[in-house]
Design a protein around this motif. Structure first.
Motif, PDB file in Angstrom:
ATOM      1  N   PRO A 109       0.692  -1.186   0.180  1.00 23.39           N
ATOM      2  CA  PRO A 109      -0.010   0.097   0.165  1.00 23.39           C
ATOM      3  C   PRO A 109       0.525   1.266  -0.340  1.00 23.39           C
ATOM      4  O   PRO A 109       2.060   1.118   0.168  1.00 23.39           O
ATOM      5  CB  PRO A 109      -0.970  -0.082   1.793  1.00 23.39           C
ATOM      6  N   ILE A 110       0.422   2.180  -0.829  1.00 23.72           N
ATOM      7  CA  ILE A 110       1.248   3.455  -0.288  1.00 23.72           C
ATOM      8  C   ILE A 110      -0.028   4.557   0.071  1.00 23.72           C
ATOM      9  O   ILE A 110      -1.159   5.010  -0.416  1.00 23.72           O
ATOM     10  CB  ILE A 110       1.098   3.978  -2.222  1.00 23.72           C
ATOM     11  N   SER A 111       0.780   5.352   1.288  1.00 25.47           N
ATOM     12  CA  SER A 111       0.455   6.447   1.344  1.00 25.47           C
ATOM     13  C   SER A 111       0.808   7.085   1.478  1.00 25.47           C
ATOM     14  O   SER A 111       2.410   7.403   1.304  1.00 25.47           O
ATOM     15  CB  SER A 111      -0.738   5.978   2.996  1.00 25.47           C
ATOM     16  N   TRP A 112       0.874   9.140   2.217  1.00 31.35           N
ATOM     17  CA  TRP A 112       1.338  10.334   1.859  1.00 31.35           C
ATOM     18  C   TRP A 112       0.575  10.503   2.677  1.00 31.35           C
ATOM     19  O   TRP A 112      -1.024  10.886   3.127  1.00 31.35           O
ATOM     20  CB  TRP A 112       1.069  10.796   0.721  1.00 31.35           C
ATOM     21  N   LYS A 138      -8.628  14.126  -4.302  1.00 32.52           N
ATOM     22  CA  LYS A 138      -8.107  15.015  -2.757  1.00 32.52           C
ATOM     23  C   LYS A 138      -8.313  14.037  -1.511  1.00 32.52           C
ATOM     24  O   LYS A 138      -7.484  14.463  -0.684  1.00 32.52           O
ATOM     25  CB  LYS A 138      -8.216  16.617  -2.769  1.00 32.52           C
ATOM     26  N   THR A 139      -9.974  13.479  -1.572  1.00 34.27           N
ATOM     27  CA  THR A 139     -10.122  12.937   0.225  1.00 34.27           C
ATOM     28  C   THR A 139      -8.940  11.415   0.369  1.00 34.27           C
ATOM     29  O   THR A 139      -9.529  11.276   1.245  1.00 34.27           O
ATOM     30  CB  THR A 139     -11.142  12.400  -0.368  1.00 34.27           C
ATOM     31  N   ILE A 140      -8.026  11.163  -0.875  1.00 32.19           N
ATOM     32  CA  ILE A 140      -7.239   9.652  -0.357  1.00 32.19           C
ATOM     33  C   ILE A 140      -6.362   9.693  -0.681  1.00 32.19           C
ATOM     34  O   ILE A 140      -5.474  10.989  -1.072  1.00 32.19           O
ATOM     35  CB  ILE A 140      -7.652   8.848  -2.085  1.00 32.19           C
ATOM     36  N   THR A 141      -5.499   9.659   0.796  1.00 30.88           N
ATOM     37  CA  THR A 141      -4.462   9.604   1.080  1.00 30.88           C
ATOM     38  C   THR A 141      -3.635   8.249   1.762  1.00 30.88           C
ATOM     39  O   THR A 141      -2.034   8.355   1.548  1.00 30.88           O
ATOM     40  CB  THR A 141      -3.647  10.828   2.138  1.00 30.88           C
ATOM     41  N   THR A 142      -4.253   7.967   0.904  1.00 39.66           N
ATOM     42  CA  THR A 142      -3.899   5.623   1.500  1.00 39.66           C
ATOM     43  C   THR A 142      -4.514   5.032  -0.168  1.00 39.66           C
ATOM     44  O   THR A 142      -5.701   4.343  -0.317  1.00 39.66           O
ATOM     45  CB  THR A 142      -4.301   5.333   2.255  1.00 39.66           C
ATOM     46  N   LEU A 143      -3.536   4.945  -0.910  1.00 42.27           N
ATOM     47  CA  LEU A 143      -3.543   3.740  -1.864  1.00 42.27           C
ATOM     48  C   LEU A 143      -3.018   2.444  -2.083  1.00 42.27           C
ATOM     49  O   LEU A 143      -2.459   2.243  -1.768  1.00 42.27           O
ATOM     50  CB  LEU A 143      -3.375   4.578  -3.414  1.00 42.27           C
ATOM     51  N   PRO A 144      -4.277   1.299  -2.002  1.00 43.98           N
ATOM     52  CA  PRO A 144      -3.967   0.381  -1.672  1.00 43.98           C
ATOM     53  C   PRO A 144      -3.533  -0.334  -3.500  1.00 43.98           C
ATOM     54  O   PRO A 144      -3.386   0.199  -4.309  1.00 43.98           O
ATOM     55  CB  PRO A 144      -5.344  -0.647  -1.344  1.00 43.98           C
ATOM     56  N   THR A 225       8.209  -4.522   8.908  1.00 43.97           N
ATOM     57  CA  THR A 225       8.290  -4.650  11.063  1.00 43.97           C
ATOM     58  C   THR A 225       6.779  -3.979  11.785  1.00 43.97           C
ATOM     59  O   THR A 225       6.372  -4.003  12.393  1.00 43.97           O
ATOM     60  CB  THR A 225       9.398  -4.013  12.165  1.00 43.97           C
ATOM     61  N   ILE A 226       7.107  -2.660  10.854  1.00 46.28           N
ATOM     62  CA  ILE A 226       6.010  -1.540  11.126  1.00 46.28           C
ATOM     63  C   ILE A 226       4.413  -1.996  10.394  1.00 46.28           C
ATOM     64  O   ILE A 226       3.480  -2.468  11.690  1.00 46.28           O
ATOM     65  CB  ILE A 226       5.783  -0.734  10.530  1.00 46.28           C
ATOM     66  N   GLU A 227       4.214  -2.412   9.813  1.00 46.86           N
ATOM     67  CA  GLU A 227       3.073  -2.798   9.461  1.00 46.86           C
ATOM     68  C   GLU A 227       2.482  -4.437  10.270  1.00 46.86           C
ATOM     69  O   GLU A 227       1.545  -4.449  10.808  1.00 46.86           O
ATOM     70  CB  GLU A 227       3.336  -4.176   8.067  1.00 46.86           C
ATOM     71  N   THR A 228       3.756  -5.229  11.078  1.00 49.28           N
ATOM     72  CA  THR A 228       3.196  -5.896  11.656  1.00 49.28           C
ATOM     73  C   THR A 228       3.111  -5.787  13.040  1.00 49.28           C
ATOM     74  O   THR A 228       1.856  -6.285  13.702  1.00 49.28           O
ATOM     75  CB  THR A 228       4.792  -6.848  12.233  1.00 49.28           C
ATOM     76  N   LEU A 229       3.514  -4.544  14.003  1.00 52.04           N
ATOM     77  CA  LEU A 229       3.281  -3.653  15.050  1.00 52.04           C
ATOM     78  C   LEU A 229       2.003  -3.338  15.159  1.00 52.04           C
ATOM     79  O   LEU A 229       1.353  -2.936  15.735  1.00 52.04           O
ATOM     80  CB  LEU A 229       4.099  -2.302  14.895  1.00 52.04           C
TER      81      LEU A 229
END
Length: 308
Positions: A109-112, A138-144, A225-229
């Protein structure tokens, strides 16, 4: 139990340490005659197979590999010539994920961060003979990762960029994030180690904080590790170490705002449970972030913060 364990026993082959027990500095491994003790070293994320009695933290066993390079991260900015930067201004999008410079995922996933004036965003992913882009509202800041786009390939390196648009015009661009996907061989090796951890049946918090983090960070896999946490956070873990470690990993990924959020939760839980060791580690992390903002790191170096 020691404050900072350095490993864990993974086989019922030691005379004194039962399977699943953590190992403290100076603990002696004593294999049952004719058997081999399997132990995970947290320092380098490797499984060791010990047939003879020995001190676990012996320098010839549980050590960092000689070829390991100190990386430029938010926790170690003095190693940086130039960095992912700190595009915290409201008119510039900051890439949040993927995290770090290496990952396992071929469809991350990509986010900003949001840009106040933007009417849309354009996400661009490129590599050798590889390119796709997509524009979102503009309402989207996370893109699967788009299902219709070709997935990333093992062993290749890709560049992620996000453009902020007003109408049909791009008004700003994130600093590109360059990420490499591990090779198939490397992926298989990591998967085998993760399988060994899962088969031990540890408490999910404990496994993520110590064992899985050691495996992933041995290959600088901040993304994993971030996704796991984050999964544990979504499950409302009450372990302050989960949030403190997530904050540290966010800081390594040059995401101080995300780190502050997790440090705050870690401090709250540490105070409510009287966990002063975790509270001290949270305070140390917050000092780094204070220096980060005070001296506009990473444009300068950590040496400007003599208290750290």
């Amino acid at each position: 139990m020691c404050v900072k364990p350095i490993g864990r026993i993974y086989s019922a082959s030691d005379l004194n340490l039962p399977v699943g027990s953590q190992i403290c500095p100076g603990d002696r491994i004593k294999p049952v005659k004719g058997r081999t003790v399997t132990a995970l070293c947290y320092l380098n994320g490797k499984f060791l197979y010990l047939k003879q009695s020995k001190i676990f933290d012996a320098p010839d066993e549980c050590v960092l590999p000689k070829e390991k390079v100190e990386l430029c991260t938010g926790l170690n900015p003095s190693r940086c010539k130039n960095t992912r930067g700190s595009d915290e201004e409201q008119n510039v999008p900051t890439l949040i994920s993927p995290y770090g410079s290496s990952m396992l995922s071929t469809r991350p996933p990509i986010s900003w961060s949001a840009v106040s004036k933007a009417t849309s965003y354009t996400v661009v992913v490129s590599g050798y003979e590889f390119y796709w882009e997509i524009t979102v509202d503009k309402t989207i800041t996370t893109l699967p990762y788009p299902e219709e786009e070709k997935e990333l390939q093992f062993g290749n390196t890709y560049k992620f960029t996000v453009l902020a648009n007003v109408g049909d015009t791009a008004i700003s661009s994130s600093e590109p994030l360059v990420v490499s996907v591990l090779t198939q061989e490397e992926q298989n090796a990591i998967a085998q180690r993760v399988k060994q951890i899962n088969e031990l049946g540890l408490d999910p918090d404990e496994a993520a904080i110590s064992d899985l983090d050691a495996i992933y960070m041995s290959r600088n896999l901040l993304n994993e590790t971030i996704e796991t946490l984050k999964v544990l956070v979504l499950k409302r873990s009450q372990n302050p170490a989960v949030y403190r470690l997530l904050a540290e990993r966010y800081l390594e990924a040059w995401l101080p705002n995300e780190a502050v959020r997790e440090y705050a939760k870690a401090a709250q839980l540490a105070k409510s449970t009287g966990n002063f060791n975790e509270l001290t580690r949270v305070q140390e992390g917050l000092k780094i972030i204070e220096c980060y903002h005070k001296h506009k790191l990473p444009e300068t170096t950590i040496t400007n913060c003599p208290d750290l």
